[in-house]
Design an enzyme around this catalytic site. Structure first.
Site, PDB file in Angstrom:
ATOM      1  N   GLY A   1      25.275  37.055  66.231  1.00  0.00           N
ATOM      2  CA  GLY A   1      26.416  36.226  66.604  1.00  0.00           C
ATOM      3  C   GLY A   1      27.437  36.228  65.487  1.00  0.00           C
ATOM      4  O   GLY A   1      28.299  37.100  65.372  1.00  0.00           O
ATOM      5  N   GLY A   2      27.345  35.227  64.631  1.00  0.00           N
ATOM      6  CA  GLY A   2      28.328  34.994  63.570  1.00  0.00           C
ATOM      7  C   GLY A   2      28.724  36.245  62.792  1.00  0.00           C
ATOM      8  O   GLY A   2      29.920  36.491  62.571  1.00  0.00           O
TER       9      GLY A   2
ATOM     10  N   HIS B   1      21.401  32.795  77.570  1.00  0.00           N
ATOM     11  CA  HIS B   1      21.510  32.411  76.155  1.00  0.00           C
ATOM     12  C   HIS B   1      21.256  30.903  76.041  1.00  0.00           C
ATOM     13  O   HIS B   1      21.647  30.140  76.935  1.00  0.00           O
ATOM     14  CB  HIS B   1      22.907  32.770  75.629  1.00  0.00           C
ATOM     15  CG  HIS B   1      23.010  32.631  74.136  1.00  0.00           C
ATOM     16  ND1 HIS B   1      23.145  31.418  73.524  1.00  0.00           N
ATOM     17  CD2 HIS B   1      22.969  33.559  73.141  1.00  0.00           C
ATOM     18  CE1 HIS B   1      23.186  31.601  72.207  1.00  0.00           C
ATOM     19  NE2 HIS B   1      23.081  32.890  71.942  1.00  0.00           N
TER      20      HIS B   1
ATOM     21  N   GLU C   1      15.178  34.399  70.689  1.00  0.00           N
ATOM     22  CA  GLU C   1      16.057  33.668  69.777  1.00  0.00           C
ATOM     23  C   GLU C   1      15.555  32.234  69.602  1.00  0.00           C
ATOM     24  O   GLU C   1      15.837  31.363  70.444  1.00  0.00           O
ATOM     25  CB  GLU C   1      17.476  33.609  70.349  1.00  0.00           C
ATOM     26  CG  GLU C   1      18.136  34.953  70.507  1.00  0.00           C
ATOM     27  CD  GLU C   1      19.652  34.827  70.422  1.00  0.00           C
ATOM     28  OE1 GLU C   1      20.226  35.385  69.487  1.00  0.00           O
ATOM     29  OE2 GLU C   1      20.248  34.146  71.260  1.00  0.00           O
TER      30      GLU C   1
ATOM     31  N   ASN D   1      27.240  39.543  69.789  1.00  0.00           N
ATOM     32  CA  ASN D   1      27.653  38.498  70.731  1.00  0.00           C
ATOM     33  C   ASN D   1      28.833  37.723  70.130  1.00  0.00           C
ATOM     34  O   ASN D   1      28.659  36.928  69.217  1.00  0.00           O
ATOM     35  CB  ASN D   1      26.446  37.570  70.979  1.00  0.00           C
ATOM     36  CG  ASN D   1      26.775  36.409  71.882  1.00  0.00           C
ATOM     37  OD1 ASN D   1      27.848  36.362  72.497  1.00  0.00           O
ATOM     38  ND2 ASN D   1      25.856  35.456  71.986  1.00  0.00           N
ATOM     39  N   TRP D   2      30.019  37.981  70.665  1.00  0.00           N
ATOM     40  CA  TRP D   2      31.223  37.326  70.124  1.00  0.00           C
ATOM     41  C   TRP D   2      31.377  35.879  70.596  1.00  0.00           C
ATOM     42  O   TRP D   2      32.247  35.161  70.124  1.00  0.00           O
ATOM     43  CB  TRP D   2      32.483  38.120  70.527  1.00  0.00           C
ATOM     44  CG  TRP D   2      32.663  39.396  69.769  1.00  0.00           C
ATOM     45  CD1 TRP D   2      31.851  39.898  68.785  1.00  0.00           C
ATOM     46  CD2 TRP D   2      33.745  40.336  69.899  1.00  0.00           C
ATOM     47  NE1 TRP D   2      32.348  41.089  68.306  1.00  0.00           N
ATOM     48  CE2 TRP D   2      33.517  41.373  68.981  1.00  0.00           C
ATOM     49  CE3 TRP D   2      34.869  40.401  70.717  1.00  0.00           C
ATOM     50  CZ2 TRP D   2      34.375  42.467  68.848  1.00  0.00           C
ATOM     51  CZ3 TRP D   2      35.728  41.487  70.596  1.00  0.00           C
ATOM     52  CH2 TRP D   2      35.482  42.508  69.666  1.00  0.00           C
ATOM     53  N   LYS D   3      30.566  35.484  71.551  1.00  0.00           N
ATOM     54  CA  LYS D   3      30.640  34.115  72.104  1.00  0.00           C
ATOM     55  C   LYS D   3      32.080  33.789  72.546  1.00  0.00           C
ATOM     56  O   LYS D   3      32.808  34.674  72.959  1.00  0.00           O
ATOM     57  CB  LYS D   3      30.079  33.107  71.096  1.00  0.00           C
ATOM     58  CG  LYS D   3      28.673  33.509  70.621  1.00  0.00           C
ATOM     59  CD  LYS D   3      27.940  32.450  69.870  1.00  0.00           C
ATOM     60  CE  LYS D   3      26.558  32.964  69.491  1.00  0.00           C
ATOM     61  NZ  LYS D   3      25.723  31.979  68.855  1.00  0.00           N
TER      62      LYS D   3
ATOM     63  N   GLY E   1      22.820  30.416  64.616  1.00  0.00           N
ATOM     64  CA  GLY E   1      24.027  29.881  63.980  1.00  0.00           C
ATOM     65  C   GLY E   1      23.768  28.956  62.802  1.00  0.00           C
ATOM     66  O   GLY E   1      24.673  28.256  62.347  1.00  0.00           O
TER      67      GLY E   1
ATOM     68  N   SER F   1      20.663  34.176  63.171  1.00  0.00           N
ATOM     69  CA  SER F   1      21.052  34.276  61.756  1.00  0.00           C
ATOM     70  C   SER F   1      20.679  35.623  61.118  1.00  0.00           C
ATOM     71  O   SER F   1      20.287  35.678  59.950  1.00  0.00           O
ATOM     72  CB  SER F   1      20.454  33.121  60.963  1.00  0.00           C
ATOM     73  OG  SER F   1      21.011  31.898  61.409  1.00  0.00           O
TER      74      SER F   1
END
Ligand code: PGA
Length: 220
Positions: A203-204, A95, A146, A9-11, A152, A182
């Site tokens: 994500g990150g 999300h 999640e 997920n690049w957000k 994050g 995470s």
């Protein structure tokens, strides 16, 4: 070996040039059939990425990070499931960043699932607690569990807690469940080794192609 989804997920990150660099760094070769890598770029990049990964035969499938709860029509600023389906096969829905920052309700989440399924998009529906699962309509989709405190923060949820909650989720809905929050190359195994878990949402650590590649390598 069980089938696994690695969802990136690049957000709200990445320009066209940055995405091109990411793809150039993402030299993965062939992946086992049991592993599916799904990248969720912002809408602005879907068309371009779709063309690039097809021409270069890159083993990635695409999804969007959101979808309109309405069909095509007079809904300024929204992007419909039909429009997304031109470029992608998956769609992330509900999300927690959307539920919190854009007041997305369970009712909207359900409408988005319906709109997506209608056009053949496969929803990945995010939940952060069991009550949100109870409110979901019945259907064929993937659930991404999640927990809020893990997103994050670098503080992934205790795998024992995740395992127990995912069991409860599956008692409510007999669907595929993935874990997000995470996840990195070092803790990945703790989650994919849980019997009920069929993948991860990242994500990150997906913003850098080489860190996503390390995660993929550890999943094989
Ligand atoms: P994170 O994000 O991996 O940066 O915790 C996960 C997500 O929000 O989907």
């Amino acid at each position: 070996m069980k089938n696994l989804f690695i969802v990136a997920n690049w957000k709200s990150n990445m320009t066209k040039i940055e995405a091109k660099d990411w793809l150039l760094d993402f030299s993965v070769g062939k992946l086992p059939d049991s592993l599916k890598v799904i990248v969720l770029p912002p809408f602005t990049l879907l068309d371009n990425l779709n063309g690039y990964i097809r021409i270069n035969d890159i083993p990635i499938e695409l999804g969007s990070q959101n979808v309109s709860p309405f069909e095509n029509g007079a809904y300024t600023g929204e992007i419909s499931a039909t429009q997304i389906a031109e470029f992608a096969s998956y769609v992330l829905i509900g999300h927690s960043e959307r539920r919190i920052n854009f007041n997305e309700t369970n009712e909207m989440v359900n409408k988005k699932i319906e709109e997506s399924v209608k056009v053949g998009l496969k929803p990945i529906v995010c939940v952060s607690n069991i009550d949100q699962v109870k409110d979901l309509i019945n259907g064929d989709f993937i659930i991404a569990y999640e927990p809020l405190g893990a997103i994050g923060t670098g503080k992934a949820e205790d795998p024992l807690v995740v395992s127990s909650i995912v069991k409860q989720i599956k008692e409510q809905k007999d669907l595929k469940v993935i874990y997000g929050g995470s996840v990195n190359a070092d803790n990945l195994k703790e989650y994919i080794d849980i019997l009920e878990i069929e993948g991860v949402l990242i994500g990150g650590k997906s913003l850098n192609a080489s860190s996503l590649l390390s995660i993929i390598k550890n999943a094989i």
